[in-house]
Structure formats: C-alpha cells, structure tokens
Design an enzyme around this catalytic site. Structure first.
Site, mmCIF file in Angstrom:
data_model
loop_
_atom_site.group_PDB
_atom_site.id
_atom_site.type_symbol
_atom_site.label_atom_id
_atom_site.label_comp_id
_atom_site.label_asym_id
_atom_site.label_seq_id
_atom_site.Cartn_x
_atom_site.Cartn_y
_atom_site.Cartn_z
ATOM 1 N N ASP A 92 0.795 -1.234 0.000
ATOM 2 C CA ASP A 92 0.000 0.000 0.000
ATOM 3 C C ASP A 92 0.829 1.287 0.000
ATOM 4 O O ASP A 92 0.430 2.293 0.608
ATOM 5 C CB ASP A 92 -0.989 -0.014 1.172
ATOM 6 C CG ASP A 92 -2.213 -0.855 0.836
ATOM 7 O OD1 ASP A 92 -2.556 -0.943 -0.361
ATOM 8 O OD2 ASP A 92 -2.806 -1.428 1.767
ATOM 9 N N ASP A 152 -7.448 -3.834 -4.873
ATOM 10 C CA ASP A 152 -7.134 -2.507 -4.317
ATOM 11 C C ASP A 152 -5.802 -1.968 -4.847
ATOM 12 O O ASP A 152 -5.583 -0.761 -4.924
ATOM 13 C CB ASP A 152 -7.029 -2.549 -2.784
ATOM 14 C CG ASP A 152 -7.999 -3.499 -2.106
ATOM 15 O OD1 ASP A 152 -8.391 -4.481 -2.743
ATOM 16 O OD2 ASP A 152 -8.331 -3.275 -0.942
HETATM 17 N N1 GLY Z 1 -7.454 -1.336 0.739
HETATM 18 C C1 GLY Z 1 -8.060 -1.897 1.886
HETATM 19 C C2 GLY Z 1 -9.508 -1.702 1.957
HETATM 20 O O1 GLY Z 1 -10.126 -1.204 1.014
HETATM 21 O O2 GLY Z 1 -10.074 -2.040 2.993
#
Ligand code: GLY
Length: 379
Positions: A92, A152
């Site tokens: 992330d 994501d």
């Molecule tokens: N990227 C983690 C979520 O959307 O919870």
C-alpha cells in the site's frame, strides 16, 4: 448537484478537517472511527496518507496556510516512516505516499516529499513477483500462503508511474504496467463483477484462484473491491491508454451501478440489497464517483457527461443522507462506512462497521473537488 450544494458540502468537509487539526496535533487518526470519532494513533497504518491528502485538498480549496503547514509536517512523518520501515512490508505504498508526499511535491515542490515517495516506490518494487508478474499484496515476499494480488492494488500503481516520470527510470512504469495487466486479466469475472484477491502458483506463476478476504464470500461482489476496480481501471486507462482498460471500466461500472440499492449507496457486499439489515459501505460510492469523474475527463463529451452525471448522483446521495454535519473534534466526514465485516466465509474480524473511515472521507472530498472544477490528481 447544484454548484451551491457542492460548495456547501465541501465547506462542511473542510470545516471538519480544520477542527480535527488541533485534535490530532502531530499524531494521526486511526483507519476508522469508534462511534464516529477517530482514535488518535501514530503514522503506522495503510490509511494515514488520506489524512494528509485531505489537508492538501483543503489547502488547494482555501489557500489557507494552516492546512499547508499541517500537511508539510505530516510529510516529514512519512519520510521518517519509510526510512525506519515502520509497517511498510505491504503493497500500500501508493495509498500512503500519493496523497501525502507526491501531492506535497506536485503542489509545493517539497523535495522531502519527492524523496519519501521515491523510497516508497522502491520499496514497492521489491514486492514484484516475476512468477505471475504481479506485486504481492501482503505477507513476507514469496511466502506461498501469501502469493496473491488484490484489486485494491490498482490505486498503488500511479505512485510507480510518477516515480518513472520524475526520475526518468522506466523500471517503475514497466513493472506497474505488467501488474495492471495481470490484475485486470484475473480479478474481473465473466459478468464484470470482481473478486477481491487472486492467488498464483509460486513455483510456476500459473494463475490459481480468486478468493475473498473482505467480501462476504468467494463468489460475491465486495462493494469496495468493485469500486477500486472502477477507479483503478480509469487511472490505468489514463496512464497507459490501453483501450481494453476502457472496456473493463465500462463493464465494471455497469455492474456496480446495476447492484445499487434504491438510495444508491452500496451495502458492504452486493450479496445484500434493499431490505437487508447489513451495514452500508458509503466509502465505495465515494471511490466509484472519483473513478467516474476521472474517466469523464478522458472521454468524448457525450459519454463523459453520462459518467459525470452518475458520479454527481452518487455524491448527491451521500451528501443527503451520509454526510456528518455535526463538526465535533475528532469526528469523521462520511458516515456509515464499513472497513471489514466478518462473515462465515471471509478472512476478517469486524472492524469499523457502520463507522466513518479515512478513505471514505478523503474520496468524498476528492469527488466534491472534481465536481467543482478540473483538478490535477495526486494519483
Ligand atoms: N485497501 C483496503 C480496503 O479497502 O479495505
């Protein structure tokens, strides 16, 4: 949405950001609220960048130096974090460093922001798996139990494209483009719904299976995952110009819109709809709206207008029923989000259920900004 309604909502959001600055001081809000109040935490989650991003959005909107000063001080915290590798062993890096440090560099030429974001991009490069051609989302690099990507991740790729742009080194761009190709080839199902995560064989790189982590079950549509797919395919199309990504965007968007309940704000998984007692995930609507607005600017007028209107409808629905108008120190902006909801079939515990969350607040502000005027994205 009328101009005045957009402005009123943006003003309310900015007032909440301003109210929260002294409350958090040098610290950060947690990922999600408890009773709509953010616990005070360190810079140690995947969500901290959204807090800084909101300061930048507020600064861009108002020109108020208070927001700029707060954001610049947070940039220093992000620099220290990547130097010390504090909770950075995951993919992330884009969520963390695009709305904080890339934004700092784009808006104020902050060199510290540039350096921090480049270190984050290098860190992410280290998670690339040649066998399968993707960035491993979580866990020790190469660990067979964690040999997967998640949808994501599409939002983490713009950091890499920016890194190539600013350094002239093509490696970031090459690997990001490969990851996007792999991701969109495997997470989008025949019917344009999406799965949250996808596993590969660590020995051969062969695609194995789609599995959910935060959705209700493996075959369901996790609302936020579908929204990441919308925004992620729009950004991928903007950056790479591949017409197949535009096609994917159209399909995943249609699928998202077809599954919305009457008030247009998704339940946390599209297994649930009108009449369900399950909680909503307001953040999904905000993320999807940003994707629609991103794509609207890339398309011929008529199709662009259609997506812009869809985005405005989502944001109007959020503003009508999901916007916090109280403005108490520490509170969130967008009510009724769901971070993670445990089901008999998924891999999570309840967390931030029917609460505000930082990304919901951030993307709601970003969407309002995009509705107000043309905006130079941090992504
Ligand atoms: N990227 C983690 C979520 O959307 O919870």
């Amino acid at each position: 949405m009328k101009k005045e309604e957009i402005q009123e909502a943006l003003d309310l959001a900015i007032r909440q950001v301003e109210t929260n600055l002294p409350y958090f001081g040098e610290k950060f809000p947690a990922a999600a609220t408890v009773n709509n109040l953010y616990p005070i935490t360190e810079n140690d989650d995947w969500t901290n960048g959204f807090y800084t991003g909101m300061c930048w959005l507020a600064y861009e909107e108002t020109g108020n130096e208070t927001f700029c000063k707060a954001a610049q001080s947070q940039v220093e915290s992000f620099y220290q974090r990547i130097l010390a590798h504090i909770v950075t062993d995951h993919h992330d890096m884009g969520f963390l460093y695009s709305p904080s440090c890339v934004a700092a560099y784009k808006l104020t030429k902050n060199e510290r922001g540039r350096e921090a974001a480049l270190l984050a991009a290098q860190n992410l490069l280290g998670r690339f798996q040649e066998k399968g051609a993707f960035f491993q989302a979580w866990g020790p690099v190469g660990d067979p139990a964690n040999y997967r990507l998640i949808i994501d991740s599409l939002l983490n790729m713009p950091l890499l494209f920016w890194a190539s742009e600013t350094t002239g080194d093509p490696i970031y761009r090459t690997q990001a483009a490969r990851h996007i190709q792999t991701t969109l080839a495997h997470v989008v199902r025949e019917d344009a719904s999406t799965c949250h995560t996808f596993y590969f064989d660590p020995e051969t790189g062969a695609p194995l299976k789609g599995v959910t982590q935060q959705g209700n079950r493996d075959g369901s549509i996790w609302a936020r995952g579908q929204a990441w797919g919308i925004y992620g395919s729009a950004l991928s199309y903007r950056i790479l110009g591949d017409p197949s990504y535009l096609e994917i965007f159209r399909k995943v968007t249609d699928c998202f819109l077809q599954h919305l309940p009457k008030d247009q704000i998704p339940y946390w998984d599209f297994d649930f709809t009108d009449g369900s007692t399950e909680p909503r995930d307001s953040s999904s609507a905000a993320i999807a709206a940003c994707g629609l607005l991103e794509m609207a600017g890339l398309l011929p007028e008529q199709e662009g207008k259609k997506y812009r209107e869809m985005a405005a409808n989502l944001i109007a629905a959020l503003t009508e029923n999901y916007l916090n108008r109280e403005c108490i120190p520490g509170m969130g902006i967008l009510l009724h989000g769901t971070y993670a909801k445990k089901s008999p079939y998924n891999g999570v515990q309840d967390s931030g259920v029917d609460e505000c969350n930082l990304w919901g607040d951030y993307f709601y502000m970003e969407a309002l900004t995009r509705l107000k005027h043309t905006w130079n994205p941090y992504w």
